[in-house]
Design a protein around this motif. Structure first.
Motif, PDB file in Angstrom:
ATOM      1  N   ILE A 290       0.810  -1.227   0.000  1.00  0.00           N
ATOM      2  CA  ILE A 290       0.000   0.000   0.000  1.00  0.00           C
ATOM      3  C   ILE A 290       0.841   1.273   0.000  1.00  0.00           C
ATOM      4  O   ILE A 290       0.290   2.377   0.014  1.00  0.00           O
ATOM      5  CB  ILE A 290      -0.965   0.011   1.215  1.00  0.00           C
ATOM      6  N   ASP A 291       2.172   1.132  -0.041  1.00  0.00           N
ATOM      7  CA  ASP A 291       3.076   2.287  -0.039  1.00  0.00           C
ATOM      8  C   ASP A 291       3.797   2.356  -1.387  1.00  0.00           C
ATOM      9  O   ASP A 291       4.704   1.567  -1.653  1.00  0.00           O
ATOM     10  CB  ASP A 291       4.090   2.151   1.091  1.00  0.00           C
TER      11      ASP A 291
ATOM     12  N   ASP B 207      -4.186  -1.993  -3.126  1.00  0.00           N
ATOM     13  CA  ASP B 207      -4.885  -1.514  -1.926  1.00  0.00           C
ATOM     14  C   ASP B 207      -6.386  -1.569  -2.161  1.00  0.00           C
ATOM     15  O   ASP B 207      -6.915  -0.848  -3.005  1.00  0.00           O
ATOM     16  CB  ASP B 207      -4.452  -0.092  -1.593  1.00  0.00           C
TER      17      ASP B 207
ATOM     18  N   ASP C 194      -8.577  -0.577  -0.071  1.00  0.00           N
ATOM     19  CA  ASP C 194      -9.186   0.610   0.528  1.00  0.00           C
ATOM     20  C   ASP C 194      -9.147   1.730  -0.506  1.00  0.00           C
ATOM     21  O   ASP C 194      -8.128   2.399  -0.691  1.00  0.00           O
ATOM     22  CB  ASP C 194      -8.412   1.002   1.787  1.00  0.00           C
ATOM     23  N   ARG C 195     -10.253   1.939  -1.194  1.00  0.00           N
ATOM     24  CA  ARG C 195     -10.251   2.871  -2.319  1.00  0.00           C
ATOM     25  C   ARG C 195     -10.083   4.318  -1.871  1.00  0.00           C
ATOM     26  O   ARG C 195      -9.556   5.148  -2.617  1.00  0.00           O
ATOM     27  CB  ARG C 195     -11.521   2.686  -3.147  1.00  0.00           C
ATOM     28  N   THR C 196     -10.518   4.637  -0.660  1.00  0.00           N
ATOM     29  CA  THR C 196     -10.310   5.996  -0.157  1.00  0.00           C
ATOM     30  C   THR C 196      -8.825   6.263   0.040  1.00  0.00           C
ATOM     31  O   THR C 196      -8.295   7.301  -0.373  1.00  0.00           O
ATOM     32  CB  THR C 196     -11.067   6.201   1.166  1.00  0.00           C
ATOM     33  N   ARG C 197      -8.144   5.321   0.663  1.00  0.00           N
ATOM     34  CA  ARG C 197      -6.698   5.460   0.867  1.00  0.00           C
ATOM     35  C   ARG C 197      -5.955   5.407  -0.464  1.00  0.00           C
ATOM     36  O   ARG C 197      -5.034   6.192  -0.709  1.00  0.00           O
ATOM     37  CB  ARG C 197      -6.205   4.358   1.792  1.00  0.00           C
ATOM     38  N   ALA C 198      -6.365   4.494  -1.325  1.00  0.00           N
ATOM     39  CA  ALA C 198      -5.694   4.365  -2.618  1.00  0.00           C
ATOM     40  C   ALA C 198      -5.834   5.637  -3.451  1.00  0.00           C
ATOM     41  O   ALA C 198      -4.922   5.999  -4.202  1.00  0.00           O
ATOM     42  CB  ALA C 198      -6.259   3.174  -3.385  1.00  0.00           C
TER      43      ALA C 198
ATOM     44  N   THR D 168      -5.601   8.600  -2.635  1.00  0.00           N
ATOM     45  CA  THR D 168      -4.611   9.625  -2.297  1.00  0.00           C
ATOM     46  C   THR D 168      -3.328   9.464  -3.114  1.00  0.00           C
ATOM     47  O   THR D 168      -2.519  10.389  -3.177  1.00  0.00           O
ATOM     48  CB  THR D 168      -4.266   9.589  -0.788  1.00  0.00           C
ATOM     49  N   HIS D 169      -3.154   8.294  -3.717  1.00  0.00           N
ATOM     50  CA  HIS D 169      -1.967   8.030  -4.535  1.00  0.00           C
ATOM     51  C   HIS D 169      -2.281   8.067  -6.031  1.00  0.00           C
ATOM     52  O   HIS D 169      -1.417   7.710  -6.843  1.00  0.00           O
ATOM     53  CB  HIS D 169      -1.371   6.670  -4.176  1.00  0.00           C
TER      54      HIS D 169
ATOM     55  N   ASP E  77      -2.936  -5.176   2.156  1.00  0.00           N
ATOM     56  CA  ASP E  77      -4.366  -4.834   2.198  1.00  0.00           C
ATOM     57  C   ASP E  77      -5.246  -6.046   2.509  1.00  0.00           C
ATOM     58  O   ASP E  77      -6.468  -5.927   2.544  1.00  0.00           O
ATOM     59  CB  ASP E  77      -4.803  -4.191   0.883  1.00  0.00           C
TER      60      ASP E  77
END
Length: 274
Positions: free
Chosen positions: A12-13, A46, A48-52, A54-55, A214
Motif C-alpha cells: 500500500i506504499d 490496496d 481501501d479505495r479511499t486510501r488508494a 490519495t496516490h 491490504d
C-alpha cells in the motif's frame, strides 16, 4: 538470450513498491538479463479505495513509473512494466502496461481490455469496471527479445486477443498478473501453456504472490513458457527475481512443425443445426 522475471508482493506504499521495482531492475542487469518483466499492479495494491485515491496520479506524474524509467536508463535494461494504475482523466483509472527501453523511454502502452467483475465462492468480490476504464486496442511492439504482445491478467481467458497479437507478428506474449489463489490453482498453468501452444510463442507471466498488506492473497507461480508449451521457469510462491533463457529461433521451429498460424481461418456466422 536471458530474460528476468520479477515476482512481487506489492503493498500500500508506492515508495516502497518503487524501491522494490528499482532493485529488481538492478538484479536483472546483474544477472545478465536484457529485459525484465514485472507483474500487474506494480505501483499499488490496496482494496481501501479511499486510501488508494490519495496516490492516484496521471501517467506523467506517477512516481513509481518515474523510478522504473530512471532505473532502466541507469542500467541500460529494457523493462516490461506489467501494469500500473494511472488516472485516465475521465474519473476512472486505466490498468496500463508499459514497455520501457534501455534509455528509460516509453516505447508502448496497453490498457487492459477485459475487466474482472465477479463474486467468488470464497467470498471475494471484484469489480474492476467500477473504477477502471477498459482499453480499446491490442498492442504489439518490437523489443530485444522479439515482437512483444501485451496483455494483462484476466485477458488470459480470451484467446482471440492472443490470436490477434500473434497475427500481428508477436513471438513473445506478456501476461503480468495478480491472480487469486483459487483461480490460480485451477487455471493458471493450463491457460498460460495453452496460449503459448496456440500462438507458437513464448509466454512470460510475471506475478504477484502471497498475502498483501491490504489483506488480499495472490497465487504467485510466475512462469516462462516456451512455444511448445514447456515450462522454463516456475517461481512458486517466492518473491524475487528469476531468470530464463529463451531462443527466438525456436518460435520459427515450432511454427514450422505445427503451422497453426498459417491454417487459421476467419469464423463467420455459426449455423445452429435443427
Amino acid at each position: 538470450m536471458r530474460i528476468a522475471v520479477y515476482q512481487s508482493r506489492t503493498g500500500i506504499d508506492p515508495r516502497a513498491n518503487a524501491d522494490g521495482l528499482a532493485a529488481a531492475i538492478e538484479a536483472a542487469r546483474a544477472g545478465g538479463a536484457v529485459m525484465l518483466f514485472t507483474p500487474e499492479n506494480g505501483n499499488l495494491i490496496d482494496r481501501d479505495r479511499t486510501r488508494a485515491a490519495t496516490h492516484r496520479r496521471a501517467e506523467a506524474d506517477d512516481p513509481v513509473l518515474a523510478a522504473v524509467r530512471a532505473a532502466a536508463a541507469r542500467t541500460g535494461t529494457w523493462v516490461q512494466l506489467g501494469s500500473i494504475g494511472v488516472d485516465a482523466g475521465d474519473g476512472r483509472m486505466a490498468n496500463r502496461s508499459l514497455l520501457i527501453d534501455g534509455d528509460g523511454a516509453v516505447r508502448a502502452r496497453y490498457d487492459k481490455m477485459h475487466l474482472f467483475d465477479v463474486d467468488l465462492p470464497n467470498g471475494d468480490s471484484w469489480r474492476e469496471s467500477a473504477a477502471y476504464r477498459p482499453g480499446d486496442a491490442a498492442v504489439v511492439a518490437d523489443s530485444p527479445v522479439g515482437r512483444l504482445g501485451l496483455s494483462i491478467c484476466y485477458d488470459l481467458r480470451f484467446p482471440a486477443l492472443y490470436q490477434a497479437l500473434s497475427d500481428a507478428g508477436a513471438t513473445i506474449l506478456s501476461v503480468p498478473a495478480a491472480f487469486t489463489v483459487p483461480t490460480g490453482r485451477a487455471h493458471w498453468h493450463i491457460l498460460l501453456r495453452a496460449r503459448a501452444i496456440e500462438a507458437g510463442a513464448y509466454v512470460v507471466a510475471a506475478a504477484q504472490s502471497g498475502l498483501h498488506a491490504d489483506g488480499r492473497e495472490t497465487y504467485g507461480h510466475a512462469l516462462v513458457v516456451d512455444p511448445w508449451g514447456d515450462v522454463l521457469l516456475d517461481m512458486g510462491d517466492a518473491v524475487g527475481v528469476g531468470f530464463a533463457e529463451i531462443d527466438p529461433a525456436r518460435v520459427a521451429t515450432v511454427r514450422a512443425r505445427i503451422p497453426v498460424l498459417d491454417h487459421r481461418r476467419a469464423i463467420g456466422a455459426v449455423r445452429v443445426a435443427p
